[in-house]
Write a protein that holds these residues in place. Sequence first.
Motif, PDB file in Angstrom:
ATOM      1  N   HIS A  72      -4.400  -0.223  -1.160  1.00 51.05           N
ATOM      2  CA  HIS A  72      -3.709   1.154  -1.407  1.00 51.05           C
ATOM      3  C   HIS A  72      -3.579   1.960  -0.154  1.00 51.05           C
ATOM      4  CE1 HIS A  72      -2.918  -0.525  -5.405  1.00 51.05           C
ATOM      5  NE2 HIS A  72      -4.418  -0.552  -5.448  1.00 51.05           N
ATOM      6  N   PHE A  73      -4.473   2.019   0.992  1.00 55.39           N
ATOM      7  CA  PHE A  73      -4.569   2.879   2.092  1.00 55.39           C
ATOM      8  C   PHE A  73      -3.237   3.231   2.615  1.00 55.39           C
ATOM      9  CE2 PHE A  73      -5.698   3.338   6.501  1.00 55.39           C
ATOM     10  CZ  PHE A  73      -6.437   4.329   6.610  1.00 55.39           C
ATOM     11  N   THR A  74      -3.041   4.441   2.574  1.00 55.09           N
ATOM     12  CA  THR A  74      -2.099   5.200   3.409  1.00 55.09           C
ATOM     13  C   THR A  74      -2.377   6.492   3.703  1.00 55.09           C
ATOM     14  OG1 THR A  74      -1.204   6.214   1.543  1.00 55.09           O
ATOM     15  CG2 THR A  74      -0.227   4.174   1.989  1.00 55.09           C
ATOM     16  N   VAL A  75      -1.779   7.219   4.734  1.00 57.18           N
ATOM     17  CA  VAL A  75      -2.157   8.732   5.079  1.00 57.18           C
ATOM     18  C   VAL A  75      -1.167   9.512   4.356  1.00 57.18           C
ATOM     19  CG1 VAL A  75      -2.428  10.133   6.932  1.00 57.18           C
ATOM     20  CG2 VAL A  75      -2.997   7.695   7.158  1.00 57.18           C
ATOM     21  N   GLU A  76      -1.294   9.983   3.146  1.00 58.37           N
ATOM     22  CA  GLU A  76      -0.640  10.483   2.523  1.00 58.37           C
ATOM     23  C   GLU A  76      -0.901  12.292   2.614  1.00 58.37           C
ATOM     24  OE1 GLU A  76      -1.098   9.261  -1.635  1.00 58.37           O
ATOM     25  OE2 GLU A  76      -0.219   7.364  -1.068  1.00 58.37           O
TER      26      GLU A  76
ATOM     27  N   ARG B 222      -8.323   0.953  -6.261  1.00 57.94           N
ATOM     28  CA  ARG B 222      -7.462   1.650  -7.319  1.00 57.94           C
ATOM     29  C   ARG B 222      -6.155   2.587  -6.759  1.00 57.94           C
ATOM     30  NH1 ARG B 222      -9.674  -1.195 -11.402  1.00 57.94           N
ATOM     31  NH2 ARG B 222     -11.773  -0.862 -11.523  1.00 57.94           N
ATOM     32  N   PRO B 223      -5.291   2.210  -7.511  1.00 59.88           N
ATOM     33  CA  PRO B 223      -3.935   2.930  -7.085  1.00 59.88           C
ATOM     34  C   PRO B 223      -4.177   4.427  -7.168  1.00 59.88           C
ATOM     35  CG  PRO B 223      -3.507   1.161  -8.618  1.00 59.88           C
ATOM     36  CD  PRO B 223      -4.997   1.379  -8.560  1.00 59.88           C
ATOM     37  N   GLY B 224      -3.656   5.340  -6.236  1.00 62.19           N
ATOM     38  CA  GLY B 224      -3.797   6.748  -6.428  1.00 62.19           C
ATOM     39  C   GLY B 224      -4.920   7.514  -5.427  1.00 62.19           C
TER      40      GLY B 224
ATOM     41  N   ASP C 127      -0.200   0.265   8.921  1.00 58.88           N
ATOM     42  CA  ASP C 127       0.444  -0.962   8.667  1.00 58.88           C
ATOM     43  C   ASP C 127      -0.744  -1.515   7.731  1.00 58.88           C
ATOM     44  OD1 ASP C 127       0.532  -3.762   8.841  1.00 58.88           O
ATOM     45  OD2 ASP C 127       1.232  -3.702  10.964  1.00 58.88           O
ATOM     46  N   GLY C 128      -0.214  -1.861   6.532  1.00 60.57           N
ATOM     47  CA  GLY C 128      -1.076  -2.089   5.292  1.00 60.57           C
ATOM     48  C   GLY C 128      -1.746  -3.425   5.630  1.00 60.57           C
ATOM     49  N   ALA C 129      -0.644  -4.326   5.957  1.00 64.78           N
ATOM     50  CA  ALA C 129      -1.359  -5.767   6.193  1.00 64.78           C
ATOM     51  C   ALA C 129      -2.173  -5.792   7.385  1.00 64.78           C
ATOM     52  CB  ALA C 129      -0.243  -6.558   6.671  1.00 64.78           C
ATOM     53  N   LEU C 130      -2.012  -5.245   8.336  1.00 66.95           N
ATOM     54  CA  LEU C 130      -3.021  -5.108   9.389  1.00 66.95           C
ATOM     55  C   LEU C 130      -4.222  -4.616   9.197  1.00 66.95           C
ATOM     56  CD1 LEU C 130      -3.812  -5.731  12.413  1.00 66.95           C
ATOM     57  CD2 LEU C 130      -2.690  -3.744  13.042  1.00 66.95           C
ATOM     58  N   ALA C 131      -4.447  -3.397   8.265  1.00 70.63           N
ATOM     59  CA  ALA C 131      -5.451  -2.587   7.771  1.00 70.63           C
ATOM     60  C   ALA C 131      -6.431  -3.831   6.849  1.00 70.63           C
ATOM     61  CB  ALA C 131      -5.212  -1.719   6.924  1.00 70.63           C
ATOM     62  N   LEU C 132      -5.589  -4.454   5.938  1.00 67.84           N
ATOM     63  CA  LEU C 132      -6.500  -5.270   5.309  1.00 67.84           C
ATOM     64  C   LEU C 132      -6.946  -6.554   6.027  1.00 67.84           C
ATOM     65  CD1 LEU C 132      -4.094  -5.902   2.133  1.00 67.84           C
ATOM     66  CD2 LEU C 132      -6.442  -5.480   1.951  1.00 67.84           C
ATOM     67  N   LYS C 133      -6.269  -7.112   7.023  1.00 71.10           N
ATOM     68  CA  LYS C 133      -6.755  -8.030   8.089  1.00 71.10           C
ATOM     69  C   LYS C 133      -8.070  -7.529   8.760  1.00 71.10           C
ATOM     70  CE  LYS C 133      -5.370 -11.262  11.866  1.00 71.10           C
ATOM     71  NZ  LYS C 133      -4.115 -11.582  12.826  1.00 71.10           N
TER      72      LYS C 133
END
Length: 263
Positions: free
Chosen positions: A6-10, A52-54, A24-30
């Motif tokens: 759920h990583f973003t810069v919000e 966890r979401p949020g 880039d969520g997919a790249l972050a997971l990789k």
Amino acid sequence: MCPPEHFTVEYAINPWMDTKIAVDGALALKQWASLRDTLTDLGHLVHVLDARPGLPDMVYSANGAFSVDGTVYGARFKYPQRAGEADEHRAFYAEKTDNWRFFAPEQVNEGEGDFTYLPGAYGGIVLAGYGFRTDPAAHAEAQEILGRPVISLKLVDPAFYHLDTALAVLDDRHVTYYPEAFSPASQRVLAQLFPDALLADRSDAEAFGLNLVSDGRHVILNTEATAMGHKVRAAGYLPVHVNLSELKLGGGSVKCAVAELRP
């Protein structure tokens, strides 16, 4: 470790965060998986917390607690956006009650973000940062809970808002740090405690070259920190580089993503 599902810069709570730059969520997971695999390939056991979401910053699992000899000093985050992470870390230790003694904090602190431990230095000491996130009163609280001397170090540069962006433990007795991230008085304390420390410069710190994990032989750091890699190699360690470019968008790197367990 906690995957960046759920990583973003919000929001922006440190100078590295820019809400206009998409993660880039997919790249972050990789990249996160590459770090996890690097640790396991080196023989380390990795426990994984469910994301966890949020709680987009939960990937920075080092901030959730600080443990020494089976005693855990829990986190209490400064910013409300991250407050829920502390409960997730507390639940992790609660599942392992046979091995851990958990203490909920009264003072604001951000776990291993601002605390680190050297078991072989001066009989075992804790280095603790303050100035941006952790309240200095937490240092006294941690000392009472952990029963180890706690050395307070004042951080003065907002770019290095946590201790683990300005100082790293290389083995049981040795550290590396960027002096100018600390107040003049704290620089004198560090010089007295660690006269043989490996000193980093600003470019090393800005490359998150001090946000590393070391097992005393292998030093895991991000690929951008090439100069820091050369320095640790010259000091007798084996640098292992991992690309964590996406996690840097949130103000963290290798160490931020790894909570070290000291049973």
